[in-house]
Design a protein around this motif. Structure first.
Motif, PDB file in Angstrom:
ATOM      1  N   ASN A 189       1.938   6.401  -3.963  1.00 46.60           N
ATOM      2  CA  ASN A 189       1.313   5.381  -4.655  1.00 46.60           C
ATOM      3  C   ASN A 189       0.808   4.245  -3.981  1.00 46.60           C
ATOM      4  OD1 ASN A 189       1.108   4.819  -7.721  1.00 46.60           O
ATOM      5  ND2 ASN A 189       2.824   3.077  -7.345  1.00 46.60           N
ATOM      6  N   GLU A 190       1.605   3.940  -2.886  1.00 53.25           N
ATOM      7  CA  GLU A 190       0.858   2.982  -1.932  1.00 53.25           C
ATOM      8  C   GLU A 190      -0.258   3.289  -1.339  1.00 53.25           C
ATOM      9  OE1 GLU A 190       3.678   1.759   0.985  1.00 53.25           O
ATOM     10  OE2 GLU A 190       3.232  -0.053   1.034  1.00 53.25           O
ATOM     11  N   ILE A 191      -0.346   4.535  -0.979  1.00 51.89           N
ATOM     12  CA  ILE A 191      -1.496   4.888  -0.382  1.00 51.89           C
ATOM     13  C   ILE A 191      -2.611   5.003  -1.446  1.00 51.89           C
ATOM     14  CG2 ILE A 191      -2.904   6.932   0.738  1.00 51.89           C
ATOM     15  CD1 ILE A 191       0.317   7.430   2.045  1.00 51.89           C
ATOM     16  N   LYS A 192      -2.441   5.319  -2.446  1.00 51.52           N
ATOM     17  CA  LYS A 192      -3.426   5.406  -3.449  1.00 51.52           C
ATOM     18  C   LYS A 192      -4.070   3.884  -3.818  1.00 51.52           C
ATOM     19  CE  LYS A 192      -1.750   6.578  -7.662  1.00 51.52           C
ATOM     20  NZ  LYS A 192      -1.217   7.305  -8.327  1.00 51.52           N
ATOM     21  N   ASN A 193      -3.133   2.963  -3.999  1.00 50.52           N
ATOM     22  CA  ASN A 193      -3.406   1.778  -4.078  1.00 50.52           C
ATOM     23  C   ASN A 193      -4.129   1.044  -3.101  1.00 50.52           C
ATOM     24  OD1 ASN A 193      -2.226   1.316  -6.645  1.00 50.52           O
ATOM     25  ND2 ASN A 193      -0.165   0.846  -6.012  1.00 50.52           N
ATOM     26  N   TYR A 194      -3.861   1.538  -1.929  1.00 51.78           N
ATOM     27  CA  TYR A 194      -4.677   0.942  -0.786  1.00 51.78           C
ATOM     28  C   TYR A 194      -6.124   1.562  -0.779  1.00 51.78           C
ATOM     29  CZ  TYR A 194      -6.558   1.144   3.974  1.00 51.78           C
ATOM     30  OH  TYR A 194      -7.523   0.832   5.056  1.00 51.78           O
ATOM     31  N   TRP A 195      -6.324   2.746  -1.031  1.00 46.10           N
ATOM     32  CA  TRP A 195      -7.522   3.552  -1.150  1.00 46.10           C
ATOM     33  C   TRP A 195      -8.195   2.752  -2.035  1.00 46.10           C
ATOM     34  CZ3 TRP A 195      -9.877   6.562   2.134  1.00 46.10           C
ATOM     35  CH2 TRP A 195     -11.170   7.175   1.736  1.00 46.10           C
ATOM     36  N   ARG A 196      -7.808   2.561  -3.312  1.00 46.08           N
ATOM     37  CA  ARG A 196      -8.580   1.824  -4.596  1.00 46.08           C
ATOM     38  C   ARG A 196      -8.817   0.666  -4.427  1.00 46.08           C
ATOM     39  NH1 ARG A 196      -9.033   4.649  -9.033  1.00 46.08           N
ATOM     40  NH2 ARG A 196      -9.366   2.699  -9.984  1.00 46.08           N
ATOM     41  N   THR A 197      -7.759  -0.336  -3.888  1.00 44.89           N
ATOM     42  CA  THR A 197      -8.288  -1.685  -3.628  1.00 44.89           C
ATOM     43  C   THR A 197      -9.076  -2.001  -2.313  1.00 44.89           C
ATOM     44  OG1 THR A 197      -6.104  -2.043  -2.435  1.00 44.89           O
ATOM     45  CG2 THR A 197      -6.115  -2.258  -4.981  1.00 44.89           C
ATOM     46  N   ARG A 198      -8.752  -1.238  -1.315  1.00 47.17           N
ATOM     47  CA  ARG A 198      -9.228  -1.559  -0.065  1.00 47.17           C
ATOM     48  C   ARG A 198     -10.542  -0.562   0.048  1.00 47.17           C
ATOM     49  NH1 ARG A 198      -4.590  -3.299   0.168  1.00 47.17           N
ATOM     50  NH2 ARG A 198      -3.853  -4.811   1.963  1.00 47.17           N
ATOM     51  N   VAL A 199     -10.451   0.393   0.073  1.00 45.08           N
ATOM     52  CA  VAL A 199     -11.368   1.390   0.484  1.00 45.08           C
ATOM     53  C   VAL A 199     -12.734   1.356  -0.482  1.00 45.08           C
ATOM     54  CG1 VAL A 199     -12.028   3.892   0.991  1.00 45.08           C
ATOM     55  CG2 VAL A 199      -9.922   2.612   1.888  1.00 45.08           C
ATOM     56  N   GLN A 200     -12.225   1.546  -1.825  1.00 41.71           N
ATOM     57  CA  GLN A 200     -13.124   1.250  -2.785  1.00 41.71           C
ATOM     58  C   GLN A 200     -14.121   0.165  -2.902  1.00 41.71           C
ATOM     59  OE1 GLN A 200     -11.941   3.037  -6.508  1.00 41.71           O
ATOM     60  NE2 GLN A 200     -11.602   5.095  -5.702  1.00 41.71           N
ATOM     61  N   LYS A 201     -13.231  -0.826  -2.523  1.00 40.52           N
ATOM     62  CA  LYS A 201     -13.889  -2.324  -2.646  1.00 40.52           C
ATOM     63  C   LYS A 201     -15.086  -2.157  -1.651  1.00 40.52           C
ATOM     64  CE  LYS A 201     -12.029  -5.623  -0.516  1.00 40.52           C
ATOM     65  NZ  LYS A 201     -10.972  -6.721  -0.255  1.00 40.52           N
ATOM     66  N   HIS A 202     -14.824  -1.806  -0.418  1.00 42.08           N
ATOM     67  CA  HIS A 202     -15.823  -1.719   0.638  1.00 42.08           C
ATOM     68  C   HIS A 202     -16.759  -0.665   0.150  1.00 42.08           C
ATOM     69  CE1 HIS A 202     -12.243  -2.821   3.456  1.00 42.08           C
ATOM     70  NE2 HIS A 202     -12.757  -3.639   2.728  1.00 42.08           N
ATOM     71  N   ALA A 203     -16.583   0.207  -0.448  1.00 46.67           N
ATOM     72  CA  ALA A 203     -17.666   0.925  -0.957  1.00 46.67           C
ATOM     73  C   ALA A 203     -18.592   0.526  -1.775  1.00 46.67           C
ATOM     74  CB  ALA A 203     -17.152   2.417  -1.577  1.00 46.67           C
ATOM     75  N   LYS A 204     -17.974  -0.228  -2.551  1.00 45.73           N
ATOM     76  CA  LYS A 204     -18.657  -0.979  -3.691  1.00 45.73           C
ATOM     77  C   LYS A 204     -19.654  -2.130  -2.882  1.00 45.73           C
ATOM     78  CE  LYS A 204     -17.647  -3.836  -8.050  1.00 45.73           C
ATOM     79  NZ  LYS A 204     -16.640  -4.478  -8.889  1.00 45.73           N
ATOM     80  N   GLN A 205     -19.073  -2.535  -2.016  1.00 43.13           N
ATOM     81  CA  GLN A 205     -19.684  -3.789  -1.170  1.00 43.13           C
ATOM     82  C   GLN A 205     -20.925  -3.214  -0.655  1.00 43.13           C
ATOM     83  OE1 GLN A 205     -19.203  -7.271  -0.662  1.00 43.13           O
ATOM     84  NE2 GLN A 205     -18.042  -6.853  -2.347  1.00 43.13           N
ATOM     85  N   LEU A 206     -21.138  -1.897  -0.070  1.00 45.31           N
ATOM     86  CA  LEU A 206     -21.941  -1.114   0.390  1.00 45.31           C
ATOM     87  C   LEU A 206     -22.798  -0.614  -0.647  1.00 45.31           C
ATOM     88  CD1 LEU A 206     -20.054   0.616   3.309  1.00 45.31           C
ATOM     89  CD2 LEU A 206     -21.623  -1.233   3.532  1.00 45.31           C
ATOM     90  N   LYS A 207     -22.519  -0.688  -1.732  1.00 47.94           N
ATOM     91  CA  LYS A 207     -23.212  -0.496  -2.986  1.00 47.94           C
ATOM     92  C   LYS A 207     -23.199   1.030  -2.892  1.00 47.94           C
ATOM     93  CE  LYS A 207     -26.267  -4.588  -3.318  1.00 47.94           C
ATOM     94  NZ  LYS A 207     -25.724  -5.398  -2.324  1.00 47.94           N
ATOM     95  N   CYS A 208     -22.467   1.597  -2.693  1.00 46.33           N
ATOM     96  CA  CYS A 208     -22.432   3.060  -2.946  1.00 46.33           C
ATOM     97  C   CYS A 208     -21.184   3.708  -3.275  1.00 46.33           C
ATOM     98  CB  CYS A 208     -22.687   3.867  -1.446  1.00 46.33           C
ATOM     99  SG  CYS A 208     -21.595   3.434  -0.137  1.00 46.33           S
ATOM    100  N   ASP A 209     -21.288   4.925  -3.932  1.00 44.58           N
ATOM    101  CA  ASP A 209     -19.981   5.420  -4.338  1.00 44.58           C
ATOM    102  C   ASP A 209     -19.052   5.915  -3.387  1.00 44.58           C
ATOM    103  OD1 ASP A 209     -18.812   6.731  -7.091  1.00 44.58           O
ATOM    104  OD2 ASP A 209     -18.562   8.119  -5.436  1.00 44.58           O
ATOM    105  N   VAL A 210     -17.865   5.858  -3.416  1.00 45.44           N
ATOM    106  CA  VAL A 210     -16.686   6.056  -2.607  1.00 45.44           C
ATOM    107  C   VAL A 210     -16.907   7.364  -2.236  1.00 45.44           C
ATOM    108  CG1 VAL A 210     -14.799   6.664  -4.133  1.00 45.44           C
ATOM    109  CG2 VAL A 210     -14.389   5.717  -1.776  1.00 45.44           C
TER     110      VAL A 210
END
Length: 256
Positions: A106-127
């Motif tokens: 759960n923690e890793i999943k949350n990390y991925w969704r909140t941090r990694v996917q956020k960065h993907a969003k910043q890069l304007k691309c899909d994760v």
DNA sequence: AAGATCGCCAACCGCAAGCCC
DNA sequence: GGGGCTTGCGGTTGGCGATCT
């Protein structure tokens, strides 16, 4: 809040509790497991007198109450592992969690969704896009490796002792057996995907040999065709502050 | 200072696989 | 063999604190 115990196996009323757990409930669950052990979650919930589903008890125990559960910031070493293992296995959170002692899926999943996917969003691309995977592969992971190396004398290196796993070989083993590495072995264990689409989200090529020396990491740069044109978003202060990379890092990387 | 927005995380839900009778 | 139950996993949501305007 009172919890009236019921005879084990008796029919329970359906007024099951939901939502946040109380201290009392936590105590009941911890004490019960201390005496009877875990498992058989439905009957455990009944026998312990908890008005919770077995599922809820299991989740609470695994994600929060378990004594070896580790909380706090994800370290760069753990980030590196998460990225690498996600590259290999995709959203197999529980499998990834097996390699991060004390961390829950759960923690890793949350990390991925909140941090990694956020960065993907910043890069304007899909994760899941190749573009973002390339960012991870050619920038993020090498950057993390550099950071870990740079701080190898510091506490994070020690921390790494606990999270490093021989990811270049065989099936996952118990995390407790996986601590036989130093930062140098990270170099040999860390294995950037060898081929173009090696990230293969969702792929389960767990046993493949994609070993590589960390010295090759520098060779990720220059960046492949098409990738160099990637437009980075406007990185504001703190945007990349989670030990990932900084504005300067991105700029430096872009110079290649 | 107060309201709005954002980010994080605990917890729930649905589904599928495994297990047992 | 199959039906029901349990367990585990991944996706999603809601609440709350932090930050911004």
């Amino acid at each position: 809040m009172e919890f009236h115990g019921k005879s084990c196996g008796g029919e329970e009323e359906l007024d099951l509790r939901r939502g946040p757990w109380t201290v009392d409930e936590d105590l009941i669950l911890v004490n019960y497991i201390a005496v009877h052990g875990e498992g058989r979650w439905n009957s455990l919930a009944r026998c312990a007198g908890l008005k919770r589903t077995g599922k809820s008890c299991r989740l609470r125990w695994l994600n929060y109450l378990r004594p070896d559960v580790r909380r706090g910031n994800i370290t760069p070493e753990e980030q590196l592992l998460i990225l690498e293992l996600h590259c290999r296995w995709g959203n197999r959170w529980s499998k990834i969690a097996q390699h991060l002692p004390g961390r829950t899926d759960n923690e890793i999943k949350n990390y991925w969704r909140t941090r990694v996917q956020k960065h993907a969003k910043q890069l304007k691309c899909d994760v899941n896009s190749k573009q973002f995977k390339d960012v991870v592969r050619y920038l993020w992971i090498p950057h993390l490796v550099e950071r870990i190396r740079a701080s190898s004398g510091g506490p994070t290196a020690a921390a790494y002792e606990n999270v490093a796993v021989p990811i270049t070989s065989g099936p996952p083993e118990n995390s407790s057996t996986a601590g036989s590495s130093s930062l140098d072995t990270l170099g040999t264990q860390f294995s950037p995907p060898a081929v173009s689409d090696g990230f293969a989200a969702g792929g389960t090529q767990g046993g493949e040999d994609n070993s590589a020396d960390v010295s090759q990491l520098g060779e990720f740069l220059p960046i492949p065709d098409g990738y160099a044109d990637l437009e980075f978003p406007d990185f504001d202060q703190g945007m990349w502050g989670d030990n990932l990379w900084t504005v300067e890092d991105v700029w430096l990387q872009q110079q290649f």
